[in-house]
Enzyme design. Sequence first.
Site, mmCIF file in Angstrom:
data_model
loop_
_atom_site.group_PDB
_atom_site.id
_atom_site.type_symbol
_atom_site.label_atom_id
_atom_site.label_comp_id
_atom_site.label_asym_id
_atom_site.label_seq_id
_atom_site.Cartn_x
_atom_site.Cartn_y
_atom_site.Cartn_z
ATOM 1 N N ASP A 22 0.437 -15.280 10.565
ATOM 2 C CA ASP A 22 0.293 -14.169 10.036
ATOM 3 C C ASP A 22 -1.145 -13.672 9.805
ATOM 4 O O ASP A 22 -1.219 -12.165 9.673
ATOM 5 C CB ASP A 22 0.913 -14.430 8.641
ATOM 6 C CG ASP A 22 2.091 -13.915 8.258
ATOM 7 O OD1 ASP A 22 2.819 -13.024 9.174
ATOM 8 O OD2 ASP A 22 2.621 -14.025 7.214
ATOM 9 N N GLU A 60 -1.355 -8.267 3.155
ATOM 10 C CA GLU A 60 -0.864 -9.270 2.290
ATOM 11 C C GLU A 60 -1.606 -10.506 2.245
ATOM 12 O O GLU A 60 -1.577 -11.083 1.346
ATOM 13 C CB GLU A 60 0.558 -9.514 2.730
ATOM 14 C CG GLU A 60 1.336 -10.506 2.098
ATOM 15 C CD GLU A 60 2.818 -10.764 2.460
ATOM 16 O OE1 GLU A 60 3.021 -10.187 3.691
ATOM 17 O OE2 GLU A 60 3.452 -11.294 1.907
ATOM 18 N N ASP A 115 1.285 -5.060 6.808
ATOM 19 C CA ASP A 115 2.220 -6.418 6.613
ATOM 20 C C ASP A 115 2.007 -6.921 8.169
ATOM 21 O O ASP A 115 3.126 -6.474 8.975
ATOM 22 C CB ASP A 115 3.577 -5.972 6.256
ATOM 23 C CG ASP A 115 4.326 -7.326 5.992
ATOM 24 O OD1 ASP A 115 3.649 -8.398 6.393
ATOM 25 O OD2 ASP A 115 5.297 -7.295 5.166
ATOM 26 N N ILE A 153 3.496 -9.848 9.732
ATOM 27 C CA ILE A 153 4.972 -10.264 9.990
ATOM 28 C C ILE A 153 5.723 -10.135 8.888
ATOM 29 O O ILE A 153 5.676 -10.899 8.056
ATOM 30 C CB ILE A 153 4.777 -11.669 10.665
ATOM 31 C CG1 ILE A 153 3.772 -11.792 11.987
ATOM 32 C CG2 ILE A 153 6.481 -12.023 11.060
ATOM 33 C CD1 ILE A 153 3.947 -13.203 12.559
ATOM 34 N N ASP A 154 6.514 -8.944 8.795
ATOM 35 C CA ASP A 154 7.513 -8.906 7.879
ATOM 36 C C ASP A 154 8.744 -9.665 7.976
ATOM 37 O O ASP A 154 9.344 -9.508 9.222
ATOM 38 C CB ASP A 154 7.965 -7.201 7.648
ATOM 39 C CG ASP A 154 8.533 -7.292 6.338
ATOM 40 O OD1 ASP A 154 8.297 -7.698 5.120
ATOM 41 O OD2 ASP A 154 9.709 -6.367 6.476
ATOM 42 N N THR A 204 9.133 -13.001 7.270
ATOM 43 C CA THR A 204 8.580 -14.240 8.071
ATOM 44 C C THR A 204 9.568 -15.528 8.252
ATOM 45 O O THR A 204 9.639 -15.985 8.950
ATOM 46 C CB THR A 204 7.338 -14.782 7.142
ATOM 47 O OG1 THR A 204 6.824 -13.651 6.471
ATOM 48 C CG2 THR A 204 6.344 -15.428 8.050
ATOM 49 N N ASP A 243 4.864 -3.410 2.390
ATOM 50 C CA ASP A 243 6.151 -3.485 2.818
ATOM 51 C C ASP A 243 6.743 -2.152 2.990
ATOM 52 O O ASP A 243 7.492 -1.630 3.902
ATOM 53 C CB ASP A 243 7.379 -4.112 1.823
ATOM 54 C CG ASP A 243 7.095 -5.571 1.893
ATOM 55 O OD1 ASP A 243 6.928 -6.124 2.828
ATOM 56 O OD2 ASP A 243 7.336 -6.152 0.638
HETATM 57 C C1 2IP Z 1 9.418 -10.085 2.391
HETATM 58 C C2 2IP Z 1 10.478 -9.815 3.624
HETATM 59 C C3 2IP Z 1 11.561 -10.033 2.731
HETATM 60 C C4 2IP Z 1 12.009 -9.234 1.833
HETATM 61 C C5 2IP Z 1 10.897 -9.016 0.766
HETATM 62 C C6 2IP Z 1 9.388 -9.068 1.525
HETATM 63 O O1 2IP Z 1 8.113 -9.991 3.282
HETATM 64 O O2 2IP Z 1 10.539 -8.458 3.914
HETATM 65 O O3 2IP Z 1 12.705 -10.184 3.611
HETATM 66 O O4 2IP Z 1 13.345 -9.591 1.041
HETATM 67 O O5 2IP Z 1 11.045 -7.979 -0.106
HETATM 68 O O6 2IP Z 1 8.529 -8.895 0.519
HETATM 69 P P1 2IP Z 1 14.719 -9.213 1.238
HETATM 70 O O7 2IP Z 1 14.750 -9.471 2.779
HETATM 71 O O8 2IP Z 1 15.484 -10.084 0.533
HETATM 72 O O9 2IP Z 1 14.578 -8.019 1.281
HETATM 73 P P2 2IP Z 1 7.335 -11.161 4.042
HETATM 74 O O10 2IP Z 1 8.441 -11.763 4.957
HETATM 75 O O11 2IP Z 1 6.212 -10.640 4.877
HETATM 76 O O12 2IP Z 1 7.167 -12.088 2.666
HETATM 77 CA CA CA Z 2 6.770 -8.210 3.950
#
Ligand code: 2IP
Ligand code: CA
Length: 393
Positions: free
Chosen positions: A54, A79, A153, A155-156, A158, A313
């Site tokens: 990341d 992040e 971000d 890797i969203d 993760t 995000d």
């Molecule tokens: C996370 C990721 C999660 C999301 C959360 C983000 O970012 O996108 O999937 O939760 O809000 O902050 P959800 O899937 O329940 O919407 P990361 O993976 O970068 O921590």
């Molecule tokens: Ca994210």
Amino acid sequence: MSDILHALLRASEKAACIARACRQEETLFQLLIEEKKEGEKNKKFVTDFKTLADVLVQEVIKHDLGKKFPGFEKNVRGEESNEFTNELGEKIIVEVRPTEQETATLLQKVLDSNEAAARKLAQAVHQEVTFTDESVDTVHVDVPLSNLAVWVDPIDSTYQYIRGSADVTPKRGIYPEGLQCVTVLIGAYAADTGLPIMGVINQPFASKDPATHKWKGQRYWGLSYQGTNICSASGSRAPGKSEHSSPEEAGSKKNLYGVVTSSGEAKDVLRSLSALCPKNLYFAAGAGYKSLCVIQGLVDFYVFSEDTTFMWDSCAPHAILRSLGGGMVDFSECVRTVKQKKKLLDAPHLLYNSEVPGATGADRWANKGGLIAYRSEEHLQSFVELLIQHLPS
Ligand code: 2IP
Ligand code: CA
């Protein structure tokens, strides 16, 4: 102008290549999946590898943008912090060094002397990424770099990245989980107004070649600045009337809209959404991926009332949605406005240039009032009007 957009796309492509390399290069993949095993004696080390991937992706994006536009890297935030502590307790600043060899030497320190993994990673970091996108070359808009800042971000989603499910079946085109939900998000906003201007979403694992088993990525971008709106996804299905609403349902306003949300959504909002779109409510992982479902026209709205998404995000998808005539607004503000029988004419857009007052740590950058991502302003008004009828007062 196409220069900046091109640089954002190129940086996202490099990031996607690194994300894929970590799953497809055997030496790196072993480090990623090790985390799944319980009771490993090197558990901390492998947890660190996930964070390293990341951090490294974020640093590469910063570095590559700074290389193209010297000094601009200072305006790029994400992040992750690039200060790292290895097994021996040594603090190491992870960054891209001038040569592949130097980067490999630095990474080796973080990876506790795993030379093969450090070399592979450094190779991915320093590789030349080329791609052609003629539509970007037609973009001629002048945005002063001095007023531009970026949220990244790396890797969203993760969690989905680490789990790595490759065989999830989509529901009406929407993946509830799996590698397709992983995205790289790069969003540029105006430092003075806080409004998003340019966004890139890169989906590193969009589809898998059945013959080679190699993953193929997909890029999406959008630009919205001073009346110019251009988007790579403008051909996607128009939102609005759901394909699934029968004439009776249209009368009762049920299933009029398609909505995607998080499995972590608040119970009362979930109840309202289920009542409003019993057949058209979808769950998917990843804030970036859910936004992409709106951008692609697979649903009309992404709704999330909680405060656990962050500026990194939403900034990139928000810019793309603006370029399509939509946007991302504060959920609580929308509900309050419509409850007061007011119009959402001047919708409460999410902004990216100021901290949440009184908050500390990552919460300073939270989308505090939740969010609604939409493609049509007109539908947003009628959707929120319907939603509040089902919400507890
Ligand atoms: C996370 C990721 C999660 C999301 C959360 C983000 O970012 O996108 O999937 O939760 O809000 O902050 P959800 O899937 O329940 O919407 P990361 O993976 O970068 O921590
Ligand atoms: Ca994210």
